[in-house]
Design an enzyme around this catalytic site. Structure first.
Site, mmCIF file in Angstrom:
data_model
loop_
_atom_site.group_PDB
_atom_site.id
_atom_site.type_symbol
_atom_site.label_atom_id
_atom_site.label_comp_id
_atom_site.label_asym_id
_atom_site.label_seq_id
_atom_site.Cartn_x
_atom_site.Cartn_y
_atom_site.Cartn_z
ATOM 1 N N SER A 128 40.597 -14.562 -11.097
ATOM 2 C CA SER A 128 40.295 -15.043 -12.442
ATOM 3 C C SER A 128 38.892 -15.621 -12.546
ATOM 4 O O SER A 128 38.358 -15.772 -13.643
ATOM 5 C CB SER A 128 41.323 -16.101 -12.866
ATOM 6 O OG SER A 128 41.352 -17.173 -11.940
ATOM 7 N N HIS A 176 36.093 -17.287 -3.488
ATOM 8 C CA HIS A 176 37.119 -18.259 -3.101
ATOM 9 C C HIS A 176 38.341 -17.522 -2.580
ATOM 10 O O HIS A 176 38.518 -16.332 -2.800
ATOM 11 C CB HIS A 176 37.511 -19.145 -4.288
ATOM 12 C CG HIS A 176 38.240 -18.406 -5.373
ATOM 13 N ND1 HIS A 176 37.596 -17.572 -6.283
ATOM 14 C CD2 HIS A 176 39.561 -18.363 -5.710
ATOM 15 C CE1 HIS A 176 38.488 -17.062 -7.120
ATOM 16 N NE2 HIS A 176 39.691 -17.515 -6.797
ATOM 17 N N CYS A 225 56.298 -6.514 22.224
ATOM 18 C CA CYS A 225 55.843 -6.767 20.857
ATOM 19 C C CYS A 225 55.157 -5.526 20.300
ATOM 20 O O CYS A 225 54.296 -4.929 20.960
ATOM 21 C CB CYS A 225 54.880 -7.951 20.847
ATOM 22 S SG CYS A 225 53.951 -8.143 19.314
ATOM 23 N N HIS A 263 53.907 -11.618 15.714
ATOM 24 C CA HIS A 263 52.474 -11.443 15.988
ATOM 25 C C HIS A 263 51.761 -11.424 14.637
ATOM 26 O O HIS A 263 52.026 -10.568 13.802
ATOM 27 C CB HIS A 263 52.270 -10.114 16.727
ATOM 28 C CG HIS A 263 50.946 -9.958 17.389
ATOM 29 N ND1 HIS A 263 50.831 -9.515 18.695
ATOM 30 C CD2 HIS A 263 49.680 -10.148 16.948
ATOM 31 C CE1 HIS A 263 49.545 -9.445 19.020
ATOM 32 N NE2 HIS A 263 48.827 -9.830 17.959
#
Length: 330
Positions: free
Chosen positions: A160, A165, A195, A289
């Site tokens: 917006s 940011h 994993c 992970h």
């Protein structure tokens, strides 16, 4: 990643399983042009994170230095204790134990018109460490269970304001996507005793790598030119990152942003950090992970995607990775 692949000899559509998000993806290049053609598409993003001439302050922008009174209450600034010469500010509002959590905005730069990809690796690393600092504070609030870090770049990606940011939302629940990630990773670990993100990816899917991270286009990418940045060492929680790895991540993220910008004509994008819930059992730690997902916004979802939860990707991941590898940036 355990799934290996090699570029197909012909470009007929394929059905691929995303093992981490537990969903199917249709790779259908016939719905779009060749990967190189994405570079030629004009950027209609009217509210991106850059201006033609960077300025120190814009009176109407609440995120510019000097306009701090226009924002929500400040949580902290970096350097700590600085008065006017700040580099990063975290401002936000919300409630902890008695409310729905916190919403933080991390203002990445004091100057208008300077984007994340314009910073150097150490400066982006400082933004990463600002995320970490805030999560460590939020972790102390016992009712909060998950923190989602994300960035929207460009109006069509949800931004917006154009001043660079990112945001953080702390929640008293674990959101559905995080639950799905954790469950899928644990099921893979239980089947394979390892994993899924610790396994080396296929070379055709690698874009680049650094000392501590590797960037890939995932085998079953839901979005064209989607990039994942994955820690090489097993780590369940993003906020356990140290300064050295934060700077390393900053350098690789900068490279990916610049490659994506050059290849795709500075598209609107989102990035999200997928991390484990704040409270994680010992049995879940070996399979969870964290990773950063970077998604350029190149297409609009239709009824099929929204109705089925099955995504259609118009660019083969191997082709996208190759195109990004070949992009030379200054």
């Amino acid at each position: 990643m355990s799934t290996t692949s090699s570029p197909p000899t012909h470009r007929s559509s394929q059905l691929r399983k995303d093992e981490i998000n537990n969903r199917w993806v249709i790779v259908s290049p016939t719905r779009s042009d060749r990967p190189a053609d994405h570079h030629k598409k004009p950027n209609n993003n009217s509210n991106n994170n850059k201006t033609s001439t960077p300025s120190s302050s814009t009176p109407t922008c609440p995120f510019c230095a000097g306009n701090e009174h226009q924002t929500a209450p400040e949580i902290f600034r970096i350097p700590i204790g600085s008065i006017s010469c700040w580099k990063i500010r975290d401002e936000g509002e919300g409630e902890g134990d008695s409310g729905l959590g916190f919403h933080d905005v991390v203002i990445e730069v004091p100057r208008h018109g300077v984007g994340l990809k314009d910073l150097n690796g150490r400066e982006i690393g400082e933004v990463v460490l600002a995320y970490k600092r805030r999560i460590l504070e939020v972790e102390k609030v016992g009712s909060l269970k998950y923190v989602q870090v994300f960035k929207n770049y460009g109006a069509s990606a949800g931004a917006s304001l154009s001043h660079s940011h990112s945001q953080m939302i702390s929640l008293p629940i674990v959101p559905t996507n995080a639950v799905v990630h954790l469950k899928a990773m644990k099921e893979y670990f239980d089947r394979n005793k390892k994993c899924i993100l610790c396994e080396p990816p296929s070379k055709e899917l690698v874009v680049d790598e650094s000392a501590h991270f590797i960037s890939i286009v995932p085998f079953a990418a839901s979005f064209a030119f989607e990039i994942w940045i994955i820690p090489k060492d097993h780590s369940s929680h993003f906020h356990h990152i140290d300064e050295e790895k934060a700077v390393d991540l900053g350098s690789l993220l900068k490279l990916m942003l610049r490659k994506m910008s050059k290849q795709l004509n500075d598209p609107p994008y989102n990035f999200m950090i997928h991390t484990a819930p704040l409270q994680l059992s010992k049995t879940e730690q070996p399979c969870s992970h964290w990773y950063l997902q970077l998604v350029p916004q190149l297409a609009v979802f239709g009824g099929f995607e929204l109705g089925s939860g099955c995504y259609i990707n118009s660019v083969f991941p191997e082709d996208a990775a190759k195109a990004l590898r070949e992009v030379i940036v200054d």
